[in-house]
Design an enzyme around this catalytic site. Structure first.
Site, PDB file in Angstrom:
ATOM      1  N   LYS A 125       0.117   5.752   7.192  1.00 65.08           N
ATOM      2  CA  LYS A 125       0.243   4.312   7.452  1.00 65.08           C
ATOM      3  C   LYS A 125       0.178   3.567   6.118  1.00 65.08           C
ATOM      4  O   LYS A 125      -0.182   4.119   5.087  1.00 65.08           O
ATOM      5  CB  LYS A 125      -0.898   3.799   8.347  1.00 65.08           C
ATOM      6  N   SER A 180       6.450   5.871  13.452  1.00 69.80           N
ATOM      7  CA  SER A 180       5.535   4.752  13.186  1.00 69.80           C
ATOM      8  C   SER A 180       5.755   4.087  11.832  1.00 69.80           C
ATOM      9  O   SER A 180       5.321   2.964  11.636  1.00 69.80           O
ATOM     10  CB  SER A 180       4.083   5.216  13.296  1.00 69.80           C
TER      11      SER A 180
END
Length: 189
Positions: free
Chosen positions: A100, A50
């Site tokens: 993230k 990700s």
């Protein structure tokens, strides 16, 4: 024949004293390691794609936990966090950490359209992403005490565009240094 002396010799007494000192030193070292891991920094690894291209699967990082006690996360920071309740309801464990990039902070208005992220109606320059997002999202206002987080691999990331805003209280710390693999060693930015 003389009776044997039942008193310990000086050598055996100093041996046991040295062992006691070693145990005390080991206990202190373990306590320091625990305190450092709980409150200062800890190692983490990257389990998914990700955050590609910034972070690769199996990269190893040091996550520092001190700076957010003095200031809030800011856009561009790469944060490690416990899954918010939305993800826990989907079956993710509270102990499972995510990583993230912070895109927006409380009060910011965020939208994604035409392959571009907009914060407060301003297009964001994002040279770190793998590909432009192939989805539309928002506009939404980031609520107080929360941040918006996206993966750098925008089209293959389980992030805020899927599950919503991240409560700041879920943030464990900031990705600081990549220490593995050796050829990619350095500060994470």
């Amino acid at each position: 024949m003389e009776p044997q002396n039942s008193k310990p010799t000086v050598a055996s007494s100093s041996f046991w004293q040295a062992q006691q000192e070693n145990l005390v030193m080991l206990g202190v070292a373990l306590a320091l390691a625990l305190v450092i891991r709980l409150f200062v920094a800890e190692p983490r690894y990257i389990p998914s794609a990700s955050m590609v291209p910034t972070l690769a699967i199996d990269d190893r990082l040091v996550v520092e936990k001190v700076s957010y006690h003095f200031h809030d996360p800011k856009p561009g920071d790469i944060v490690v966090f416990q899954p918010p309740s939305q993800l826990q309801r989907q079956g993710y464990s509270k102990d499972q950490a995510f990583i993230k990039r912070v895109i927006a902070t409380p009060g910011d208005v965020v939208a994604v359209h035409d392959g571009q992220v907009f914060v407060n109606d301003q297009p964001q320059a994002e040279p770190y992403i793998l590909d432009p997002p192939r989805y539309d999202w928002g506009p939404y206002v980031v609520p107080g005490q929360a941040v918006l987080v996206f993966g750098d691999n925008r089209n293959d990331s389980n992030d805020s565009h899927v599950w919503g805003f991240l409560p700041q209280k879920n943030i464990i710390g900031r990705a600081w240094i990549r220490f593995w693999p050796r050829d990619r060693w350095g500060l994470v930015s």
